[in-house]
Scaffold this motif. Sequence first.
Motif, PDB file in Angstrom:
ATOM      1  N   CYS A 532     -47.328  48.539 -31.108  1.00  0.00           N
ATOM      2  CA  CYS A 532     -47.643  48.282 -32.511  1.00  0.00           C
ATOM      3  C   CYS A 532     -49.125  47.976 -32.628  1.00  0.00           C
ATOM      4  O   CYS A 532     -49.641  47.096 -31.951  1.00  0.00           O
ATOM      5  N   CYS A 535     -49.666  44.110 -34.292  1.00  0.00           N
ATOM      6  CA  CYS A 535     -49.454  42.872 -33.529  1.00  0.00           C
ATOM      7  C   CYS A 535     -49.567  43.090 -32.034  1.00  0.00           C
ATOM      8  O   CYS A 535     -49.568  42.135 -31.264  1.00  0.00           O
ATOM      9  N   CYS A 572     -42.310  47.965 -36.667  1.00  0.00           N
ATOM     10  CA  CYS A 572     -42.368  47.046 -35.536  1.00  0.00           C
ATOM     11  C   CYS A 572     -41.312  45.952 -35.684  1.00  0.00           C
ATOM     12  O   CYS A 572     -41.253  45.289 -36.724  1.00  0.00           O
ATOM     13  N   CYS A 575     -43.330  42.414 -36.316  1.00  0.00           N
ATOM     14  CA  CYS A 575     -44.144  42.092 -37.488  1.00  0.00           C
ATOM     15  C   CYS A 575     -43.905  43.023 -38.676  1.00  0.00           C
ATOM     16  O   CYS A 575     -44.593  42.924 -39.684  1.00  0.00           O
TER      17      CYS A 575
END
Length: 827
Positions: A532, A535, A572, A575
Amino acid sequence: MASTAQAVTLPKYAQVAVPVHLSKTFTYRLPASMQRDVRLGSRVVVPLGRKPVTAYVVALLPALREGTSLIESEIKEVEQLLDRDPPLTPQVLEVTRWVADYYLAPWGEVMRAALPTGINASVEEVVSITAEGQAQRSAVRSQSNVKTRALNLLAAAGDLDLKTFCLRIGVSRTPKWLRELEADGLVERVHRARSTVTRARKRKMVRLKLHSKDGAEHQSLTRAQHAVIETLRAHQEEMAVGDLIESAGISESPMRTLSKKGMVEIFEEDVRRDPLADAKLPAPDDFQLTPAQGQALDAIEQPLTEGGFAAFLLHGITGSGKTEVYIRSMRTALAQGRGAMMLVPEIALTPILSRRLRANFGDQVAIFHSSLSKGERFDEWARARRGEAQIVIGTRSAVFAPVENLGLVIVDEEHDTSYRQQESPFYNARDTALIRGQKENAVVVLGSATPSLESFHNAQTGKYQYLHLANRIANRPLASAELIDMREVFARAKRPATFSDQLLTAIQQTHARGEQAIILLNRRGYSSFILCRSCGESITCPNCDVTLTYHRSDRTLVCHYCNHRQIAPSVCPVCDSKYIYYVGEGTEQIEEEIRKRFPSLRIARIDRDAASRRHAFEKALLDFGKGELDMLVGTQMLAKGHDFPNVTLVGVVSVDAGLALPDFRAAERTFQLITQVAGRAGRGARGGRVLIQTYHPGHYALRLAATQDYPAFYNEEIRHRRNHGYPPFVALASMLVHHRELRRAQSIALSLRKALNEANSNRACRVLGPAPAPLARLRGEHRLHFLIKSRSRRSVRQLIDTALNAGEFSDTDLRSVNVEIDPVSMM
Ligand code: ADP
Ligand code: ZN
Ligand code: ZN
């Protein structure tokens, strides 16, 4: 008494190992003519199945072993003895036996791996005409059938190998009438070792004979002959024939005439193919050791002078002077009349090291590594075998080098994965070095700036003596590493970028100061994984604590340890960001992008492809050392062992690919890489910067590598290993099933699972799998694997051995199974 007893009881049988994927040994009868000359470790030609093969003698028997199931009349004879001086010394033979047992590898394959390529002869079939055939030929001269043609051909050409014979007669396969000729006793067919065995190279020389020195004037000589004599006189009376032809401007024939007159002598001389023939050598250093170096050397010298086995871990940060300690220890070994061996991960990467050793030890050093030509390799090996070179430096297989009276074994960069052979026989040269040291009462020194967890653990438990070089020479500062948070870079730019502004600016500044830079990409294996960008999270297996691998074809994430599967998410899971991507940039793209941005930089790229072209590769390194290049771009190979004082910037473009590999050693490897890389910068007085771009700036392996805090990393990592049951707390083995057909691979894997279950009824081991191997398809083969864990290494080996022998596996099935004991890579 023993020797007289030996003299009368000659061996009647030889037990041999063959270099194929079979773990058995075979017994053959020795013809009387060979019984006196054959030795342990000799190579012989034996019939195996329908074909003769080269084999290695592993035991000599005066009689068949008691209780043997062999039937005397069925035992075949050894066809040929290839050497009286066996290429494998008794000590090396012992080591190969250990390797075969420990790694469950075919002994013959290990012995073949122990010898330089070029010495392993193959066998060919040779046709020749008999005396009878000669007689017959003149009798039937008028007939022009094919048999007569064959006899004529053999009479004219001498012995021919079967293939050539068929070609010259114009048939595509062995004709039936050849057997008839053989039955009639007119021709003979024998097997013999093919003469492609690498030999010493010869050079033709010519030398003036003593009595002709003054007598030449009184002879009636042609002008050319006079020229030969004069030129020889001008050159200390001896020179290469080729050189003489060139400098006197004549042909070879006057030399031959003079030789017939007895005035000159033509002879042959061995020419050594020296891999460092044209190398410029540095002056040997002679400085005062630092106190830490002195202590380390003292500790090593003690068992070395006493002559017993001892194992050391020399933990010294990059640039702390480890190599100097190695060199001095080797000197001590030589002074004791003993030999030494130094293993290095990839010597082609360290042309500077081999020059440094040559400068210190001259011709006493033999250099072994895979990118030497066959001839060079053979010559270096032969110099060690003859005892001319007492020191061997080389890569993995040099651990089997025929060093006489071995006193010291050094394994530099002991943590390096290239010590593990990645094809059968799967052995680890570092661990083999320890065994060889034990067997030969030698001192073993494992050196590293970033010891493997296993070795550091062994030092902690007292199995190895721990030696520490905590500071750099002249207290030069270690380059500090800065982590660049690529999540922020992405947040600012709103699109994926290969380079951060920080790194670009640093490249610009370094170049402006006339200093050098190394840019590298951490890329191992070929698998992709999901990351991701917001994050930095990658997705891991719920059972195994490793990253899941992305399979594009069905958009799934798979665990290559336990076979857990899930659908690849589109946002994700941590997040909720939708900026999910999978990783995979190549060194080529990076080089291209830098060239575009900095057209005036002189850049060379170094990766696996480049490394296979040895000369280009060495040249790039040497040119870089001379300052004729500004930048090297490459993979993690660039992190190893070089010493370039003008390098003040090292940039790691993407470290995350390595961190997220589905391998429990991913963190350790990344820590090692960053620490090694940081060691490349600031070797000179100017210091240096190390910039690491990452999406995981908080990861302990990166944080602790950035501050070069090995003890803290060790403590953190060893806790993970203990909690998750990985080495050094358990013994590990992997079994890989590979086959062109997926169904076949699967069915072998299923039978294997069944056999493993049965052999594991006492539950001494944990068996995981079969799961697709991380490289699920390689070179056209499908790959499935098992992971076997146990507290006892013995149980692991026993389980595998029992399963393979008890299960109903054909030889072909077994050829599809690779067994790796203590694998270093889960890929
Ligand atoms: P390492 O193998 O630990 O990276 P080296 O042995 O290559 O370290 O030493 C680093 C540099 O310091 C080399 O250039 C070497 O010549 C130099 N060096 C090593 N020992 C000393 C010493 N005692 N005094 C001065 N220079 C040294
Ligand atoms: Zn996220
Ligand atoms: Zn798993």
